[in-house]
Design a protein around this motif. Structure first.
Motif, PDB file in Angstrom:
ATOM      1  N   UNK A 132      -6.195  22.144 -23.160  1.00  0.00           N
ATOM      2  CA  UNK A 132      -5.280  21.525 -22.203  1.00  0.00           C
ATOM      3  C   UNK A 132      -5.662  22.000 -20.798  1.00  0.00           C
ATOM      4  N   UNK A 133      -6.154  21.085 -19.974  1.00  0.00           N
ATOM      5  CA  UNK A 133      -6.644  21.498 -18.657  1.00  0.00           C
ATOM      6  C   UNK A 133      -5.520  21.909 -17.719  1.00  0.00           C
ATOM      7  N   UNK A 134      -4.297  21.488 -17.975  1.00  0.00           N
ATOM      8  CA  UNK A 134      -3.177  21.995 -17.171  1.00  0.00           C
ATOM      9  C   UNK A 134      -3.021  23.499 -17.404  1.00  0.00           C
ATOM     10  N   UNK A 135      -3.160  23.906 -18.673  1.00  0.00           N
ATOM     11  CA  UNK A 135      -3.056  25.331 -18.998  1.00  0.00           C
ATOM     12  C   UNK A 135      -4.262  26.103 -18.457  1.00  0.00           C
ATOM     13  N   UNK A 136      -5.419  25.455 -18.450  1.00  0.00           N
ATOM     14  CA  UNK A 136      -6.604  26.088 -17.877  1.00  0.00           C
ATOM     15  C   UNK A 136      -6.369  26.390 -16.393  1.00  0.00           C
ATOM     16  N   UNK A 137      -5.790  25.441 -15.671  1.00  0.00           N
ATOM     17  CA  UNK A 137      -5.502  25.636 -14.250  1.00  0.00           C
ATOM     18  C   UNK A 137      -4.546  26.811 -14.044  1.00  0.00           C
ATOM     19  N   UNK A 138      -3.526  26.909 -14.868  1.00  0.00           N
ATOM     20  CA  UNK A 138      -2.590  28.038 -14.756  1.00  0.00           C
ATOM     21  C   UNK A 138      -3.328  29.359 -14.999  1.00  0.00           C
ATOM     22  N   UNK A 139      -4.177  29.360 -16.023  1.00  0.00           N
ATOM     23  CA  UNK A 139      -4.874  30.590 -16.388  1.00  0.00           C
ATOM     24  C   UNK A 139      -5.821  31.048 -15.283  1.00  0.00           C
ATOM     25  N   UNK A 140      -6.571  30.104 -14.719  1.00  0.00           N
ATOM     26  CA  UNK A 140      -7.511  30.467 -13.661  1.00  0.00           C
ATOM     27  C   UNK A 140      -6.757  30.955 -12.430  1.00  0.00           C
ATOM     28  N   UNK A 141      -5.630  30.338 -12.133  1.00  0.00           N
ATOM     29  CA  UNK A 141      -4.826  30.778 -10.986  1.00  0.00           C
ATOM     30  C   UNK A 141      -4.339  32.205 -11.176  1.00  0.00           C
ATOM     31  N   UNK A 142      -3.978  32.565 -12.415  1.00  0.00           N
ATOM     32  CA  UNK A 142      -3.514  33.930 -12.690  1.00  0.00           C
ATOM     33  C   UNK A 142      -4.674  34.922 -12.673  1.00  0.00           C
ATOM     34  N   UNK A 143      -5.830  34.492 -13.185  1.00  0.00           N
ATOM     35  CA  UNK A 143      -6.983  35.393 -13.227  1.00  0.00           C
ATOM     36  C   UNK A 143      -7.556  35.680 -11.841  1.00  0.00           C
ATOM     37  N   UNK A 144      -7.478  34.681 -10.950  1.00  0.00           N
ATOM     38  CA  UNK A 144      -8.103  34.820  -9.625  1.00  0.00           C
ATOM     39  C   UNK A 144      -7.099  34.466  -8.529  1.00  0.00           C
ATOM     40  N   UNK A 145      -6.078  35.308  -8.359  1.00  0.00           N
ATOM     41  CA  UNK A 145      -5.044  35.025  -7.359  1.00  0.00           C
ATOM     42  C   UNK A 145      -5.539  35.145  -5.921  1.00  0.00           C
ATOM     43  N   UNK A 146      -6.718  35.735  -5.732  1.00  0.00           N
ATOM     44  CA  UNK A 146      -7.244  35.939  -4.381  1.00  0.00           C
ATOM     45  C   UNK A 146      -8.216  34.843  -3.946  1.00  0.00           C
ATOM     46  N   UNK A 147      -8.291  33.751  -4.677  1.00  0.00           N
ATOM     47  CA  UNK A 147      -9.189  32.660  -4.299  1.00  0.00           C
ATOM     48  C   UNK A 147      -8.840  32.141  -2.908  1.00  0.00           C
ATOM     49  N   UNK A 148      -9.864  31.965  -2.084  1.00  0.00           N
ATOM     50  CA  UNK A 148      -9.640  31.438  -0.749  1.00  0.00           C
ATOM     51  C   UNK A 148      -9.693  29.927  -0.717  1.00  0.00           C
TER      52      UNK A 148
END
Length: 451
Positions: A195-211
């Motif tokens: 589920x790519x919606x869940x993938x987006x949540x996961x990546x956001x949590x893993x890399x909260x410092x993304x610019x």
């Protein structure tokens, strides 16, 4: 303005884009328009200075200099124009992709798109972090789904180098059209392995410092392997073992009882099949790895190891002949195993003086001896599997270092499936190939511990 539109989108938004709204709301196109206005102002200023200086100093040299500067800004303003047709194309002809609000302060949309430009290669996805000032019409709530349209930038090779996500709220005020587009995204998402919606949540949590404008590259299992800014042609490899472990930890926390974790089962997501005729397919069926047929101690164990290596397409690493024996300060073509060189391997093992327990068999012998029950360190004492953690560290020259509990125990060269082909790839894709091999090696070692 660079044209990123040279591709045919498999799924389009279906909206009727409003150029007037785009000109006002689209913050990516807005930057281009502001750059054009600035260039026009600078052109006029340079032109005035060219005329004024020539009249005051009565010299043509300063006038020529300012004239050239004016010509430069005129050329720049001409090249950064954005037509209404192009604005509409971005939203009507671009690829429809999922986007999601992953932060409300500042308002941030994370979008995901498939970067594959030509078929026949492993899937690589990218998550683009877009910080925006406003999304007129959206609720702007955390994890709100924001359908986006995107064009890609292609610089050669099998993959697009980046993409531009444009939230549909910038292109139309018709909520019904946006809702229809969102339903299409939901339908397309059913075809994905995750589920790519869940993938987006996961990546956001893993890399909260993304610019703003940063991207995370994901492999075919949606595991992160690279990070880059939008305009960069090369990506920064993520710490492989850390990225994989973060991926597994988060994924395991999201799994429901009875579900299985998605694992790396080969380059194309296909497990190798075990043949009845004493061989097992390896490297996506390109060759066969022979199973051991002679009646020796540990035959079944070594055959399980062969099957396991073939499943993860790393058989070539355990079957190569290591002329220098176990670990030394130089790269091996692979790992030193009985399968690669029975005679030298058994001699090295006997010379080590390590005493194995009943039913225990040696598997890999580099700086440390790896057996079916764990690893033997410098003190020649067994460290059981539950106390062992493997990781892979990539080297500069397409090599891999095998790390056990923080100590390097082996170093070997990457063995791409087709070295000549890989050398022709752009540098970024060579790095992708190296990461894929390293990921498969990590998964192989994780499963080896379960033998």
């Amino acid at each position: 303005m660079t044209d990123y539109s040279q591709f045919e989108a498999s799924t389009k938004s279906g909206i009727h884009a409003d150029p007037a709204r785009i000109r006002k709301k689209d913050e990516l196109i807005g930057k281009v328009l502001k750059g054009r206005s600035s260039s026009i102002r600078n052109f006029i200023l340079s032109l005035v200075l060219a005329v004024g200086v020539s009249l005051i100093l009565k010299s043509f040299i300063p006038a020529v200099i300012f004239g050239l500067v004016a010509a430069f800004f005129l050329w720049r303003s001409w090249g950064t124009g954005v037509s209404e047709d192009y604005m509409k194309e971005v939203y009507e002809e671009g690829l429809l992709v999922p986007g999601m609000v992953v932060n409300t302060q500042p308002l941030t949309v994370l979008a995901i798109a498939n970067l594959v430009a030509h078929g026949g290669v492993p899937v690589v996805n990218a998550c683009y972090n877009l910080v925006v000032k406003n999304l007129d019409g959206a609720k702007k709530e955390l994890y709100e789904k924001i359908p986006c349209s995107c064009f890609f930038c292609y610089e050669g090779g099998s993959y697009h180098s980046n993409f531009d996500p444009h939230p549909l709220y910038w292109g139309t005020g018709d909520q019904q059209e946006i809702d229809r587009a969102l339903r299409q995204v939901e339908e397309d998402n059913k075809e994905n392995s995750q589920d790519e919606w869940e993938v987006l949540k996961r990546i956001a949590r893993q890399y909260p410092d993304l610019g703003n404008g940063e991207m995370i590259l994901l492999d075919e299992n949606y595991a992160p392997f690279g990070r880059k800014k939008y305009f960069e042609s090369r990506y920064k490899p993520l710490n492989l073992d850390t990225a994989q472990q973060e991926y597994r930890n988060v994924l395991q926390g999201e799994l429901q009882p009875g579900e299985k974790e998605a694992g790396a089962c080969g380059r194309h997501g296909k497990k190798a099949a075990v043949a009845d005729a004493g061989a097992v397919e390896t490297d996506a069926g390109k060759e066969e790895a022979p199973l051991l047929t002679q009646d020796i101690p540990g035959k079944d164990v070594y055959n399980r190891m062969i099957r396991l290596a073939s499943r993860f397409e790393v058989y070539k690493y355990i079957s190569g002949h290591c002329e220098l024996g176990h670990f030394v300060n130089s790269e091996h073509p692979g790992l030193f195993t009985y399968i690669g060189d029975p005679t030298d391997y058994l001699k090295e093992f006997r010379d080590s003086g390590i005493q194995l327990s009943e039913g225990e068999y040696p598997l890999i012998y580099e700086k440390f001896l790896i057996t079916t029950r764990g690893c033997y360190g410098d003190d020649k004492k067994l460290l059981p599997w539950d106390k062992v953690e493997f990781s892979i560290r990539l080297t500069v020259l397409n090599g891999m270092e095998l790390i056990m509990n923080g100590t390097k125990i082996a170093e070997f060269k990457a063995q791409f499936e087709d070295a000549a082909y890989v050398e022709e790839l752009p540098a970024q894709e060579q790095e992708m190939e190296l990461h894929r091999e390293a990921v498969r090696m990590i998964e192989f070692l994780r499963e080896l511990k379960k033998m």
